[in-house]
Design an enzyme around this catalytic site. Sequence first.
Site, short mmCIF file in Angstrom:
data_model
loop_
_atom_site.label_atom_id
_atom_site.label_comp_id
_atom_site.label_asym_id
_atom_site.label_seq_id
_atom_site.Cartn_x
_atom_site.Cartn_y
_atom_site.Cartn_z
N GLY A 20 0.78 -1.24 0.00
CA GLY A 20 0.00 0.00 0.00
C GLY A 20 0.80 1.28 0.00
N ARG A 101 -5.82 -9.07 -8.22
CA ARG A 101 -6.79 -10.04 -8.75
C ARG A 101 -7.26 -9.59 -10.12
NH1 ARG A 101 -6.62 -14.69 -6.71
NH2 ARG A 101 -8.74 -15.14 -7.42
N HIS A 119 0.45 1.06 -13.42
CA HIS A 119 1.26 -0.08 -13.86
C HIS A 119 2.73 0.36 -13.89
CE1 HIS A 119 2.30 -3.78 -15.89
NE2 HIS A 119 3.00 -3.07 -16.75
N ASP A 155 -3.75 -4.65 -18.27
CA ASP A 155 -2.83 -3.53 -18.48
C ASP A 155 -3.03 -2.85 -19.83
OD1 ASP A 155 -1.77 -4.00 -15.94
OD2 ASP A 155 -0.34 -5.45 -16.72
N ALA A 183 8.48 7.50 -8.65
CA ALA A 183 7.71 8.21 -9.70
C ALA A 183 6.22 7.89 -9.57
CB ALA A 183 8.23 7.81 -11.08
C1 GRF Z 1 3.10 -0.90 -7.73
O1 GRF Z 1 4.35 -1.12 -8.32
C2 GRF Z 1 2.07 -0.71 -8.78
O2 GRF Z 1 2.55 -0.10 -9.94
C3 GRF Z 1 1.64 -2.11 -9.09
O3 GRF Z 1 1.67 -2.79 -7.86
C4 GRF Z 1 2.61 -2.16 -7.01
C5 GRF Z 1 1.86 -1.81 -5.74
O4 GRF Z 1 2.73 -1.34 -4.74
N1 GRF Z 1 0.35 -2.12 -9.73
P1 GRF Z 1 2.12 -0.71 -3.41
O5 GRF Z 1 1.24 -1.79 -2.78
O6 GRF Z 1 1.34 0.49 -3.79
O7 GRF Z 1 3.29 -0.39 -2.54
#
Ligand code: GRF
Length: 225
Positions: A20, A101, A119, A155, A183
Amino acid sequence: MPEQSTLEPLKVAVLISGRGTNLQSLIDTFGPDIADSPVKIVLVLSNRPDAQGLERAAKAGLKTEIVDHKSFATREDFDVAMDREIRAAGAAFIVLAGFMRLLTEGFINAWKDRMINIHPALLPAFPGLHTHQRALEAGVKLHGCTVHFVRHETDTGPIIAQAAVPVLPGDDETTLAARVLHAEHRLYPLALRLIAEGKVRVEAERAIVAEASAADGILFNPAIG
Ligand code: GRF
């Protein structure tokens, strides 16, 4: 597309599965402590009871729900249960933040142009998993992250915003992932703000961002002396 007046913040449900950190960047930007936020996070929903992001949400005083996918016989049943919680919380928009999921076509259609994902790659390059390792193997010199509306193919969907970072000599998956994640934490609040302010619309499967202006110049890697 959400129509937002200056008085009514966009009510958002954030869906997570893990640590998170993107949720945290949204809390830091739009959380309960932020005055005049254009976004109100009305629910943080996790499919995993042990997701670290649930603690972040609770600490910020946000409503949390667990809808454990393991309790459902089918993906459809799971998505229906999630949909019910999201609507019960009053959310008008869904933000996927590390939600791991696959969603059913019915759920995706129900939230078309009202659900975004982040993504960790410059789509359409490197959809799917292990994006940083694949970027290193491909030898790309620029990598990054993408915020997009969600469509049925994983995606894919209209691209709202992207941020690029250099791939540096000596990078490994860990260093590159950390640079991209940094980023992401700037890009996701930026993209969500644009949506909440009514500046993003979809036309012919492309996202049009009103008043968009890129930073000046070209990003070179290697830098040109
Ligand atoms: C991130 O790298 C996001 O781009 C991908 O899953 C990861 C989630 O990381 N969809 P976090 O749980 O927000 O730290």
